[in-house]
Design a protein around this motif. Structure first.
Motif, mmCIF file in Angstrom:
data_model
loop_
_atom_site.group_PDB
_atom_site.id
_atom_site.type_symbol
_atom_site.label_atom_id
_atom_site.label_comp_id
_atom_site.label_asym_id
_atom_site.label_seq_id
_atom_site.Cartn_x
_atom_site.Cartn_y
_atom_site.Cartn_z
ATOM 1 N N PHE A 102 7.838 12.665 2.010
ATOM 2 C CA PHE A 102 6.830 13.068 1.026
ATOM 3 C C PHE A 102 5.454 13.141 1.685
ATOM 4 C CE2 PHE A 102 10.100 11.325 -1.872
ATOM 5 C CZ PHE A 102 10.269 12.445 -2.661
ATOM 6 N N SER A 103 4.698 14.175 1.353
ATOM 7 C CA SER A 103 3.358 14.259 1.960
ATOM 8 C C SER A 103 2.434 13.178 1.411
ATOM 9 C CB SER A 103 2.707 15.632 1.806
ATOM 10 O OG SER A 103 3.442 16.476 1.011
ATOM 11 N N THR A 104 2.741 12.678 0.222
ATOM 12 C CA THR A 104 1.971 11.547 -0.284
ATOM 13 C C THR A 104 2.242 10.331 0.568
ATOM 14 O OG1 THR A 104 2.261 12.357 -2.540
ATOM 15 C CG2 THR A 104 1.582 10.063 -2.280
ATOM 16 N N LYS A 105 1.212 9.721 1.062
ATOM 17 C CA LYS A 105 1.355 8.445 1.762
ATOM 18 C C LYS A 105 0.680 7.407 0.893
ATOM 19 C CE LYS A 105 1.647 10.698 6.176
ATOM 20 N NZ LYS A 105 1.940 11.996 5.491
ATOM 21 N N VAL A 106 1.434 6.393 0.521
ATOM 22 C CA VAL A 106 0.883 5.401 -0.398
ATOM 23 C C VAL A 106 0.051 4.399 0.398
ATOM 24 C CG1 VAL A 106 1.369 3.690 -2.161
ATOM 25 C CG2 VAL A 106 2.879 5.685 -1.926
ATOM 26 N N ARG A 107 -1.250 4.487 0.201
ATOM 27 C CA ARG A 107 -2.153 3.617 0.949
ATOM 28 C C ARG A 107 -2.056 2.174 0.472
ATOM 29 N NH1 ARG A 107 -7.227 7.122 -0.701
ATOM 30 N NH2 ARG A 107 -5.778 7.520 -2.417
ATOM 31 N N ARG A 108 -2.404 1.282 1.361
ATOM 32 C CA ARG A 108 -2.520 -0.121 0.977
ATOM 33 C C ARG A 108 -3.662 -0.234 -0.030
ATOM 34 N NH1 ARG A 108 -0.700 -4.853 3.295
ATOM 35 N NH2 ARG A 108 0.282 -3.927 5.125
ATOM 36 N N ASN A 109 -3.370 -0.797 -1.184
ATOM 37 C CA ASN A 109 -4.387 -0.899 -2.227
ATOM 38 C C ASN A 109 -4.120 -2.153 -3.056
ATOM 39 O OD1 ASN A 109 -4.934 0.638 -5.409
ATOM 40 N ND2 ASN A 109 -6.515 -0.115 -4.042
ATOM 41 N N ILE A 110 -5.113 -3.017 -3.119
ATOM 42 C CA ILE A 110 -4.929 -4.329 -3.730
ATOM 43 C C ILE A 110 -4.513 -4.233 -5.199
ATOM 44 C CG2 ILE A 110 -7.403 -4.617 -4.285
ATOM 45 C CD1 ILE A 110 -5.036 -7.410 -3.107
ATOM 46 N N LYS A 111 -4.939 -3.171 -5.881
ATOM 47 C CA LYS A 111 -4.582 -3.019 -7.297
ATOM 48 C C LYS A 111 -3.058 -2.930 -7.466
ATOM 49 C CE LYS A 111 -8.743 -2.854 -8.999
ATOM 50 N NZ LYS A 111 -9.219 -4.124 -9.579
ATOM 51 N N LEU A 112 -2.400 -2.336 -6.467
ATOM 52 C CA LEU A 112 -0.931 -2.233 -6.549
ATOM 53 C C LEU A 112 -0.289 -3.614 -6.462
ATOM 54 C CD1 LEU A 112 -0.376 0.923 -4.330
ATOM 55 C CD2 LEU A 112 0.235 0.714 -6.758
ATOM 56 N N ALA A 113 -0.921 -4.506 -5.730
ATOM 57 C CA ALA A 113 -0.375 -5.862 -5.594
ATOM 58 C C ALA A 113 -0.707 -6.724 -6.812
ATOM 59 C CB ALA A 113 -0.906 -6.508 -4.312
ATOM 60 N N GLU A 114 -1.796 -6.367 -7.509
ATOM 61 C CA GLU A 114 -2.202 -7.148 -8.689
ATOM 62 C C GLU A 114 -1.420 -6.759 -9.941
ATOM 63 O OE1 GLU A 114 -6.896 -7.437 -7.272
ATOM 64 O OE2 GLU A 114 -6.386 -6.331 -9.092
ATOM 65 N N ALA A 115 -1.092 -5.472 -10.058
ATOM 66 C CA ALA A 115 -0.505 -4.959 -11.302
ATOM 67 C C ALA A 115 0.732 -5.733 -11.793
ATOM 68 C CB ALA A 115 -0.195 -3.467 -11.152
ATOM 69 N N PRO A 116 1.651 -6.140 -10.879
ATOM 70 C CA PRO A 116 2.861 -6.816 -11.378
ATOM 71 C C PRO A 116 2.570 -8.063 -12.213
ATOM 72 C CG PRO A 116 3.097 -6.321 -9.042
ATOM 73 C CD PRO A 116 1.699 -5.946 -9.426
ATOM 74 N N SER A 117 1.544 -8.818 -11.848
ATOM 75 C CA SER A 117 1.315 -10.057 -12.588
ATOM 76 C C SER A 117 0.773 -9.790 -13.989
ATOM 77 C CB SER A 117 0.402 -11.011 -11.808
ATOM 78 O OG SER A 117 -0.701 -10.314 -11.316
ATOM 79 N N PHE A 118 0.367 -8.549 -14.256
ATOM 80 C CA PHE A 118 -0.059 -8.195 -15.610
ATOM 81 C C PHE A 118 1.049 -7.481 -16.384
ATOM 82 C CE2 PHE A 118 -3.805 -8.851 -13.108
ATOM 83 C CZ PHE A 118 -4.635 -9.556 -13.962
ATOM 84 N N GLY A 119 2.205 -7.345 -15.746
ATOM 85 C CA GLY A 119 3.321 -6.678 -16.411
ATOM 86 C C GLY A 119 3.030 -5.224 -16.719
ATOM 87 N N GLN A 120 2.240 -4.595 -15.849
ATOM 88 C CA GLN A 120 1.829 -3.209 -16.111
ATOM 89 C C GLN A 120 2.026 -2.340 -14.877
ATOM 90 O OE1 GLN A 120 -2.307 -3.734 -17.153
ATOM 91 N NE2 GLN A 120 -1.847 -3.717 -19.340
ATOM 92 N N SER A 121 2.319 -1.076 -15.122
ATOM 93 C CA SER A 121 2.354 -0.126 -14.007
ATOM 94 C C SER A 121 0.921 0.102 -13.541
ATOM 95 C CB SER A 121 2.955 1.206 -14.470
ATOM 96 O OG SER A 121 1.983 1.945 -15.198
ATOM 97 N N ILE A 122 0.776 0.726 -12.392
ATOM 98 C CA ILE A 122 -0.561 0.993 -11.860
ATOM 99 C C ILE A 122 -1.335 1.939 -12.782
ATOM 100 C CG2 ILE A 122 0.115 2.945 -10.353
ATOM 101 C CD1 ILE A 122 -2.434 0.140 -9.515
#
Ligand code: ADP
Ligand code: MG
Length: 271
Positions: free
Chosen positions: A219-239
């Motif tokens: 995929f041409s999309t490269k998912v960058r390292r982003n702290i919000k992606l690591a935080e989202a699970p603890s809120f039970g929410q998708s990004i």
């Protein structure tokens, strides 16, 4: 219906993050999506705010035959269902060891499901191993997405994974193809990340056209390292719910568009 297993025998490469946010993004785009959590850690279920703690059933009961698929799936958001997992599922690896037809339990459960025919996408989040749970995902899926973290050993692990997929294709599921590779936890601007990307392209284009991974798309999309992606699970929410303006939401949003584009291409090829 597209059935996609998200696999990598390594942990921490972005399988769950990709599976959850792809599922959520496709559902937001109006597709009817079911995410099947096949990791006993249950991270995908928790990430979407679906818990089994209150005694709700999980895919463990589907594997043990106590419940149907339709019994255990739960609505997590508009258009988005989750068949949750929890630690009980760890027992399945052992319980199925000698069971005849153990590779096809999940596939049969989906075939018997009333709801399944209404899904546009079934996404499976797999554990970091190539045991019976992952094999069940590969026997149900027609497509495999592999999240990769671009580092030096990533390609070594990838060839092992592709050999496994080739064995499954030969022996258990002729329809299976590796269709997508997603670069996750991408460090923009580093030499290593772009070298690995180039190596990967070269490896794929030099592959035997008969191999189940020939034609796989990086995929041409490269998912960058982003702290919000690591935080989202603890809120039970998708990004998309947790931080819609974040780079993480942008990247998974653009991955969703690429996945939808492949859907159109498949339809055109079939017509
Ligand atoms: P896996 O399912 O392959 O074990 P995860 O998706 O759980 O991997 O990701 C491993 C960890 O890295 C998790 O804590 C997750 O929140 C975090 N993570 C995943 N992708 C990103 C990213 N692009 N940026 C920052 N953190 C990420
Ligand atoms: Mg995971």
């Amino acid at each position: 219906m597209r059935t996609i297993a998200v696999i990598n025998q390594k942990g921490g490469v972005g399988k769950t993050t990709t599976c959850v946010n792809l599922a959520a993004g496709l559902a937001r785009a109006g597709r009817r999506v079911c995410l099947i959590d096949l990791d006993p850690q249950g991270h995908a279920s928790m990430h979407l705010g679906v818990e089994t703690a209150g005694g709700a059933d999980s895919v463990y009961q589907v594997f043990s035959g106590a419940r149907t698929f339709d019994d255990v799936r739960q609505l997590a958001a508009d258009n988005l269902w989750v068949a949750p997992s929890d630690l009980d599922l760890a027992a399945t690896e052992l319980e199925l060891v000698d069971a005849p037809g153990r590779e096809y339990v999940l596939r049969k459960a989906l075939e018997q499901s009333q709801a399944a025919s209404s899904f546009d996408y079934v996404l499976m989040d797999c554990p970091p191993s190539l045991g019976v749970l992952t094999i069940n995902a590969l026997c149900l899926a027609r497509e495999v997405f592999i999240p990769l973290q671009p580092h030096f050993f990533a390609l070594q692990g990838l060839s092992k994974l592709m050999e496994t997929a080739a064995v499954v294709t030969r022996r258990l599921n002729r329809d299976l193809r590796i269709t997508g590779i997603v670069l996750c936890l991408y460090e923009t601007g580093t030499r290593l990340a772009s070298d690995v990307t180039d190596d990967l392209q070269r490896f794929l284009s030099a592959s035997d056209p008969q191999a189940p991974w020939s034609g796989a798309q990086v995929f041409s999309t490269k998912v960058r390292r982003n702290i919000k992606l690591a935080e989202a699970p603890s809120f039970g929410q998708s990004i998309f719910a947790y931080a819609p303006g974040s780079p993480g939401a942008q990247d998974y949003g653009s991955l969703v568009l690429e996945v939808l584009a492949a859907e159109r291409a498949q339809r055109a090829a079939a017509a």
